[in-house]
Write a protein that holds these residues in place. Structure first.
Motif, PDB file in Angstrom:
ATOM      1  N   VAL A   3       0.838  -1.193   0.000  1.00  0.00           N
ATOM      2  CA  VAL A   3       0.000   0.000   0.000  1.00  0.00           C
ATOM      3  C   VAL A   3       0.871   1.240   0.000  1.00  0.00           C
ATOM      4  CG1 VAL A   3      -1.796   1.281   1.217  1.00  0.00           C
ATOM      5  CG2 VAL A   3      -1.799  -1.222   1.265  1.00  0.00           C
ATOM      6  N   GLN A   4       0.539   2.175  -0.906  1.00  0.00           N
ATOM      7  CA  GLN A   4       1.250   3.443  -0.979  1.00  0.00           C
ATOM      8  C   GLN A   4       0.741   4.351   0.140  1.00  0.00           C
ATOM      9  OE1 GLN A   4       0.040   6.202  -4.073  1.00  0.00           O
ATOM     10  NE2 GLN A   4       2.168   6.541  -4.614  1.00  0.00           N
ATOM     11  N   TYR A  17     -13.809  -9.164 -10.450  1.00  0.00           N
ATOM     12  CA  TYR A  17     -12.906 -10.175 -10.996  1.00  0.00           C
ATOM     13  C   TYR A  17     -11.462  -9.719 -11.082  1.00  0.00           C
ATOM     14  CZ  TYR A  17     -10.831 -13.312 -14.445  1.00  0.00           C
ATOM     15  OH  TYR A  17     -10.007 -14.182 -15.111  1.00  0.00           O
ATOM     16  N   SER A  18     -11.221  -8.451 -11.416  1.00  0.00           N
ATOM     17  CA  SER A  18      -9.848  -8.061 -11.733  1.00  0.00           C
ATOM     18  C   SER A  18      -9.354  -6.800 -11.048  1.00  0.00           C
ATOM     19  CB  SER A  18      -9.708  -7.878 -13.258  1.00  0.00           C
ATOM     20  OG  SER A  18     -10.622  -6.903 -13.731  1.00  0.00           O
ATOM     21  N   SER A  19     -10.193  -6.118 -10.272  1.00  0.00           N
ATOM     22  CA  SER A  19      -9.748  -4.891  -9.598  1.00  0.00           C
ATOM     23  C   SER A  19     -10.439  -4.761  -8.251  1.00  0.00           C
ATOM     24  CB  SER A  19     -10.006  -3.661 -10.472  1.00  0.00           C
ATOM     25  OG  SER A  19     -11.332  -3.641 -10.958  1.00  0.00           O
ATOM     26  N   THR A  28     -10.631   7.412   3.295  1.00  0.00           N
ATOM     27  CA  THR A  28      -9.913   7.514   2.023  1.00  0.00           C
ATOM     28  C   THR A  28      -9.999   6.184   1.284  1.00  0.00           C
ATOM     29  OG1 THR A  28      -7.866   7.000   3.197  1.00  0.00           O
ATOM     30  CG2 THR A  28      -8.331   9.330   2.747  1.00  0.00           C
ATOM     31  N   VAL A  29      -9.856   6.251  -0.040  1.00  0.00           N
ATOM     32  CA  VAL A  29     -10.016   5.070  -0.886  1.00  0.00           C
ATOM     33  C   VAL A  29      -8.705   4.736  -1.583  1.00  0.00           C
ATOM     34  CG1 VAL A  29     -11.232   4.116  -2.897  1.00  0.00           C
ATOM     35  CG2 VAL A  29     -12.463   5.553  -1.249  1.00  0.00           C
ATOM     36  N   TYR A  30      -8.391   3.439  -1.612  1.00  0.00           N
ATOM     37  CA  TYR A  30      -7.201   2.927  -2.303  1.00  0.00           C
ATOM     38  C   TYR A  30      -7.648   1.840  -3.275  1.00  0.00           C
ATOM     39  CZ  TYR A  30      -4.382   5.210   1.312  1.00  0.00           C
ATOM     40  OH  TYR A  30      -3.790   6.134   2.153  1.00  0.00           O
ATOM     41  N   CYS A  31      -7.059   1.831  -4.490  1.00  0.00           N
ATOM     42  CA  CYS A  31      -7.433   0.836  -5.493  1.00  0.00           C
ATOM     43  C   CYS A  31      -6.199   0.195  -6.107  1.00  0.00           C
ATOM     44  CB  CYS A  31      -8.267   1.478  -6.599  1.00  0.00           C
ATOM     45  SG  CYS A  31      -9.854   2.168  -6.056  1.00  0.00           S
ATOM     46  N   TRP A  32      -6.395  -1.041  -6.625  1.00  0.00           N
ATOM     47  CA  TRP A  32      -5.298  -1.738  -7.302  1.00  0.00           C
ATOM     48  C   TRP A  32      -5.861  -2.804  -8.229  1.00  0.00           C
ATOM     49  CZ3 TRP A  32      -6.669  -2.308  -2.204  1.00  0.00           C
ATOM     50  CH2 TRP A  32      -6.991  -3.585  -1.745  1.00  0.00           C
ATOM     51  N   PHE A  49      -0.108  -2.740  -9.300  1.00  0.00           N
ATOM     52  CA  PHE A  49       0.068  -3.924  -8.462  1.00  0.00           C
ATOM     53  C   PHE A  49       0.290  -3.561  -7.000  1.00  0.00           C
ATOM     54  CE2 PHE A  49       1.677  -4.933 -12.766  1.00  0.00           C
ATOM     55  CZ  PHE A  49       0.603  -5.725 -13.150  1.00  0.00           C
ATOM     56  N   ILE A  50       0.172  -2.269  -6.684  1.00  0.00           N
ATOM     57  CA  ILE A  50       0.131  -1.830  -5.291  1.00  0.00           C
ATOM     58  C   ILE A  50      -1.083  -0.926  -5.116  1.00  0.00           C
ATOM     59  CG2 ILE A  50       2.650  -1.952  -5.038  1.00  0.00           C
ATOM     60  CD1 ILE A  50       2.694   1.109  -5.084  1.00  0.00           C
ATOM     61  N   ALA A  51      -1.610  -0.879  -3.911  1.00  0.00           N
ATOM     62  CA  ALA A  51      -2.789  -0.057  -3.642  1.00  0.00           C
ATOM     63  C   ALA A  51      -2.403   1.414  -3.611  1.00  0.00           C
ATOM     64  CB  ALA A  51      -3.406  -0.472  -2.311  1.00  0.00           C
TER      65      ALA A  51
END
Length: 302
Positions: A3-4, A17-19, A28-32, A49-51
């Motif tokens: 996680v960044q 399926y993929s995200s 706050t929101v983190y995505c990967w 490949f990192i949040a």
């Protein structure tokens, strides 16, 4: 997952399926993951490949809920996310083929945009339901001065036999801006959106008076109105529930059709719709167009 600039903890997660997107305990929101249509909200279409943190409205308001399609199966077409902030405003990003982001167009959005900036102005959204399979239509419960109403947008079907899931009296053309479903009136307590743009799309609503209403595809009797193979362009009450006061609703769709479960105030459960595998519990594999209890009448929810 690396996680960044990680927060101290997490409160919820929305994945397909993929995200994946996760909501931190500070809003706050983190995505990967996969990012072909900007569904990671980082203004690119490059896989991550990192949040990484998503900037939503300048991160000036904490996010309270995040959503994606409810289908966790093998469907790579789910490429959108939605969020609600503490002011009841809706934000969305990613795939916008059907106008499901609600920002007035059908252009993919790699950064979060406000859903219904005009149509939902002054509306405090308390819940979203994203259609399963592809996340192509959206239903929202919104309050104005404590009065709850239903708003819908996105795909509204592709032909005359599959459409009307927005409950607006029409089918076919997508709706890219949230629209109030005035025919339902007020007192909306729950909503479930199911299906995809090309098949089995329907929306089920529970009202505060304990009644259940359905719009859209009714190919397997999931509306519980005593008929099937009809296309409901407006929300229609499930009259087969009779005087039962319903307190909870659940719905699912499959390749063959849809099914709905309703729980009444005595914790008894009723089913209607798709039944190819005996999944309605009535000792047959025939689909039903009216709500019934399972064969074991002592069956109760906990």
């Amino acid at each position: 997952v690396p996680v960044q600039n990680p927060p101290s903890g997490w409160s919820s997660i929305a994945g397909n399926y993929s995200s994946v997107c996760a909501l931190s305990n500070v809003g706050t929101v983190y995505c990967w993951g996969h990012n072909s249509q900007g569904q990671l909200g980082d203004n690119t279409t490059t896989n991550n490949f990192i949040a990484r943190k998503v900037t939503i409205n300048g991160n000036t308001r904490p996010i309270t809920a995040i959503y994606t399609s409810s289908n966790y199966g093998l469907n790579t077409s789910v490429n959108s996310f939605w969020a609600i902030d503490d002011m009841g405003q809706v934000w969305a990003w990613g795939d916008n083929t059907w106008g499901q982001l609600g920002n007035g167009n059908t252009i993919d959005q790699p950064l979060p945009v406000r859903s219904g900036s005009a149509a939902l102005n002054g509306v405090f959204v308390t819940k979203l339901s994203i259609s399963s399979s592809e996340g192509t239509h959206v239903a929202a419960i919104g309050e104005i001065s404590g009065v709850s109403k239903l708003y819908t947008w996105g795909s509204n079907g592709t032909n005359g036999t599959n459409g009307g899931q927005l409950g607006l009296g029409t089918s076919g053309a997508s709706v890219s801006t949230p629209a109030e479903v005035t025919s339902l009136g007020t007192g909306i307590t729950d909503v479930v959106a199911r299906g995809q743009a090309s098949s089995n799309a329907f929306t089920v609503v529970l009202k505060s008076n304990g009644t259940v209403w359905t719009a859209g595809n009714n190919n397997t009797g999931q509306a519980g109105i005593g008929t099937e193979d009809t296309n409901l362009l407006t929300f229609t009450q499930a009259n087969s529930l009779g005087a039962n006061f319903i307190t909870k609703i659940y719905a699912m769709d499959a390749s063959g059709g849809g099914q709905v479960a309703a729980v009444n105030s005595a914790n008894r459960v009723f089913f209607t719709g798709y039944n190819a595998y005996g999944n309605l519990g009535n000792n047959t594999t025939s689909q039903l167009n009216s709500y019934i209890e399972p064969t074991d009448t002592g069956f109760q929810t906990k």
